[in-house]
Design a protein around this motif. Structure first.
Motif, short mmCIF file in Angstrom:
data_model
loop_
_atom_site.label_atom_id
_atom_site.label_comp_id
_atom_site.label_asym_id
_atom_site.label_seq_id
_atom_site.Cartn_x
_atom_site.Cartn_y
_atom_site.Cartn_z
N MET A 264 0.82 -1.22 0.00
CA MET A 264 0.00 0.00 0.00
C MET A 264 0.85 1.26 0.00
SD MET A 264 -3.25 -0.84 2.47
CE MET A 264 -2.24 -1.21 3.89
N LEU A 265 1.97 1.23 0.73
CA LEU A 265 2.79 2.43 0.88
C LEU A 265 3.93 2.51 -0.12
CD1 LEU A 265 3.06 2.47 4.78
CD2 LEU A 265 1.47 3.76 3.34
N GLY A 266 4.06 1.49 -0.96
CA GLY A 266 5.19 1.45 -1.86
C GLY A 266 5.23 2.63 -2.82
N ALA A 267 4.10 3.23 -3.07
CA ALA A 267 4.07 4.37 -3.99
C ALA A 267 3.89 5.68 -3.27
CB ALA A 267 2.93 4.18 -4.99
N GLY A 268 4.24 5.68 -1.94
CA GLY A 268 3.91 6.86 -1.17
C GLY A 268 4.98 7.88 -0.99
N SER A 269 6.20 7.69 -1.40
CA SER A 269 7.26 8.63 -1.12
C SER A 269 7.94 9.06 -2.39
CB SER A 269 8.22 7.95 -0.21
OG SER A 269 9.01 8.72 0.47
N GLU A 270 8.41 10.22 -2.40
CA GLU A 270 8.97 10.79 -3.68
C GLU A 270 10.40 11.20 -3.53
OE1 GLU A 270 10.29 12.80 -5.38
OE2 GLU A 270 10.11 11.74 -3.84
N GLU A 271 11.02 11.37 -4.66
CA GLU A 271 12.40 11.82 -4.68
C GLU A 271 12.56 12.98 -5.64
OE1 GLU A 271 15.03 9.28 -6.97
OE2 GLU A 271 13.56 7.78 -6.82
N THR A 272 13.79 13.42 -5.93
CA THR A 272 14.01 14.65 -6.68
C THR A 272 13.51 14.59 -8.10
OG1 THR A 272 16.19 13.82 -7.20
CG2 THR A 272 16.02 15.31 -5.37
N THR A 273 13.51 13.43 -8.69
CA THR A 273 13.07 13.33 -10.08
C THR A 273 11.57 13.38 -10.22
OG1 THR A 273 13.00 10.93 -9.95
CG2 THR A 273 15.07 11.91 -10.61
N GLY A 274 10.84 13.38 -9.12
CA GLY A 274 9.40 13.37 -9.17
C GLY A 274 8.82 12.00 -9.36
N GLN A 275 9.65 10.98 -9.38
CA GLN A 275 9.18 9.63 -9.55
C GLN A 275 9.30 8.87 -8.23
OE1 GLN A 275 11.55 8.02 -12.68
NE2 GLN A 275 10.60 9.26 -14.29
N VAL A 276 8.48 7.85 -8.08
CA VAL A 276 8.49 7.05 -6.88
C VAL A 276 9.74 6.19 -6.85
CG1 VAL A 276 7.28 5.25 -5.62
CG2 VAL A 276 6.00 7.03 -6.79
N ASP A 277 10.39 6.16 -5.71
CA ASP A 277 11.63 5.39 -5.57
C ASP A 277 11.28 3.96 -5.16
OD1 ASP A 277 14.21 4.62 -5.35
OD2 ASP A 277 14.63 5.72 -3.51
N LEU A 278 10.69 3.21 -6.07
CA LEU A 278 10.28 1.84 -5.76
C LEU A 278 11.48 0.96 -5.44
CD1 LEU A 278 7.49 1.23 -8.44
CD2 LEU A 278 7.22 1.69 -6.00
N ALA A 279 12.58 1.16 -6.14
CA ALA A 279 13.77 0.36 -5.86
C ALA A 279 14.28 0.61 -4.45
CB ALA A 279 14.86 0.66 -6.89
N GLY A 280 14.28 1.89 -4.05
CA GLY A 280 14.72 2.20 -2.69
C GLY A 280 13.82 1.57 -1.65
N HIS A 281 12.51 1.61 -1.88
CA HIS A 281 11.57 0.99 -0.95
C HIS A 281 11.82 -0.52 -0.87
CE1 HIS A 281 8.47 4.44 -1.71
NE2 HIS A 281 9.63 4.86 -1.22
N PHE A 282 11.99 -1.13 -2.02
CA PHE A 282 12.15 -2.58 -2.05
C PHE A 282 13.45 -3.00 -1.36
CE2 PHE A 282 14.07 -6.26 -4.18
CZ PHE A 282 13.14 -7.23 -3.85
N PHE A 283 14.56 -2.36 -1.72
CA PHE A 283 15.83 -2.77 -1.14
C PHE A 283 15.91 -2.41 0.35
CE2 PHE A 283 17.29 -2.59 -5.64
CZ PHE A 283 17.67 -3.93 -5.74
N GLY A 284 15.31 -1.29 0.74
CA GLY A 284 15.27 -0.95 2.16
C GLY A 284 14.48 -1.98 2.94
N PHE A 285 13.33 -2.36 2.40
CA PHE A 285 12.51 -3.38 3.06
C PHE A 285 13.24 -4.72 3.11
CE2 PHE A 285 9.36 -6.78 2.94
CZ PHE A 285 8.54 -6.44 4.00
N LEU A 286 13.93 -5.08 2.03
CA LEU A 286 14.65 -6.35 1.98
C LEU A 286 15.77 -6.37 3.01
CD1 LEU A 286 14.63 -8.99 0.31
CD2 LEU A 286 16.41 -7.95 -1.11
N CYS A 287 16.56 -5.31 3.08
CA CYS A 287 17.64 -5.24 4.06
C CYS A 287 17.09 -5.23 5.48
CB CYS A 287 18.49 -4.00 3.82
SG CYS A 287 19.49 -4.06 2.32
N GLY A 288 16.00 -4.49 5.68
CA GLY A 288 15.39 -4.45 7.01
C GLY A 288 14.88 -5.81 7.44
N THR A 289 14.28 -6.55 6.52
CA THR A 289 13.78 -7.88 6.85
C THR A 289 14.91 -8.81 7.25
OG1 THR A 289 11.91 -7.61 5.32
CG2 THR A 289 12.47 -9.85 6.00
N ALA A 290 16.01 -8.79 6.48
CA ALA A 290 17.15 -9.63 6.81
C ALA A 290 17.73 -9.27 8.18
CB ALA A 290 18.23 -9.50 5.73
N LEU A 291 17.88 -7.98 8.43
CA LEU A 291 18.39 -7.56 9.74
C LEU A 291 17.41 -7.89 10.85
CD1 LEU A 291 19.83 -4.08 8.71
CD2 LEU A 291 21.15 -6.08 9.41
N GLY A 292 16.10 -7.75 10.57
CA GLY A 292 15.09 -8.07 11.58
C GLY A 292 15.07 -9.55 11.93
#
Length: 336
Positions: A264-292
């Motif tokens: 639901m929140l994957g499209a909720g945050s923006e970056e300088t280019t005006g596009q959604v940083d889906l890759a950042g969301h995905f890799f942040g979530f992936l790293c967080g899950t592994a650390l968790g």
């Protein structure tokens, strides 16, 4: 009524012989002694409570109704034993300390500490929205710390940390601050304040590094959303790995809820280019899950880190970000 003892072998049975019976044992009323009043009778509940004690100790006894109350009788030769057993049981019950439900320690809430820390962090984010003039020089924070995959691959890896502190505009900032406060409150409740922030910072940095390595040059990004989704992934990892021993449907439901939030929140945050940083969301979530998952495994066996360890982890997380900014400023300063 007491059961009469059986006659000894051969003490009767021939029709032509007179049957002999053993004498009924004399019964003594223990009620006056137990209540301290020769005329008092006990309630049925109380008498049966005494009877359970005597039954457990193998002392024969009889309960008899006496008017509106009850009395307890035992054989005369077992009076002293019966009184001793009932007295010991009564003393043990009276001295037993029952747990106070209101005094039972509860898991402390992390909401207020997290909100306080996030208030400070949001203030720093706001300060970094613009440029700063120091010693007659303009310090362009975005130029120094914004995410740039080409620069990172060229050696400027500090940008993986500094990009987490930069935002495109106030709306972007407040959106990330609100989500971070929510997810960190839940995460820190499981791990402790310092450990939770350390996991979040590590997931954010790891997510940005993975994004640069996987996507290659040409990517520009900024914002704390990678760390926010890292906190979300860490929360799911800790819950799934089992901070409390054993797997349960409830834990899997919690992990499923985390995945739904990611969708639901994957499209909720923006970056300088005006596009959604889906890759950042995905890799942040992936790293967080592994650390968790790793953190949950550790917590399950050793419990939460103590106060000193929590402070050390918080200092490590904050020090890593400060060191990254120091590297960025030292790179820019001769050019500025």
């Amino acid at each position: 009524m007491p059961v009469e003892p059986s006659p000894p072998n051969g003490a009767g049975g021939d029709a032509g012989r007179r049957t002999r019976f053993w004498p009924r044992p004399a019964l003594c009323d223990l009620t006056p002694e137990l209540l301290g009043d020769p005329d008092a009778t006990a309630t049925e509940i109380r008498v049966r409570d005494w009877a359970y004690v005597l039954t457990a100790r193998g002392v024969p006894h009889v309960l008899r109704r006496a008017g509106s109350g009850w009395r307890l009788f035992v054989p005369g030769r077992r009076v002293a034993e019966a009184l001793e057993e009932i007295a010991a049981y009564t003393a043990e019950r009276e001295n037993r300390v029952l747990p106070d439900p209101e005094a039972t320690p509860r898991r402390p809430s992390a909401t207020l500490p997290v909100l306080a820390v996030m208030g400070v962090v949001a203030g720093i984010w706001g300060f970094l929205l613009g440029e700063t003039v120091w010693q007659g020089r303009r310090i362009p924070w975005r130029e120094i710390g914004a995410g740039d995959s080409a620069a990172m691959l060229a050696g400027q890896w500090w940008r993986a940390a500094t990009a987490l502190w930069l935002h495109a505009d106030p709306a972007h900032l407040f959106g990330n601050a609100a989500c971070a406060a929510l997810f960190l409150s839940l995460l820190c409740r499981e791990t402790g304040l310092g450990f939770g922030f350390a996991l979040t910072v590590a997931a954010g940095i790891g997510g940005n590094v993975c994004k640069a390595l996987v996507q290659g040059p040409g990517m520009h990004f900024l914002g704390a959303s990678t760390a926010v989704f890292g906190a979300l992934g860490a929360l799911g990892g800790v819950r799934l790995s089992g901070f409390q021993a054993g797997l349960s449907a409830r834990r899997f439901l919690a992990a499923g809820a985390v995945l739904m939030l990611l969708a639901m929140l994957g499209a909720g945050s923006e970056e300088t280019t005006g596009q959604v940083d889906l890759a950042g969301h995905f890799f942040g979530f992936l790293c967080g899950t592994a650390l968790g998952l790793a953190a949950g495994w550790r917590l399950c066996r050793a419990g939460k880190p103590g106060r000193a360890a929590q402070v050390a982890l918080a200092v490590l997380a904050g020090g890593t970000c400060l060191a990254a900014w120091a590297l960025g400023v030292s790179w820019w300063w001769p050019r500025g």
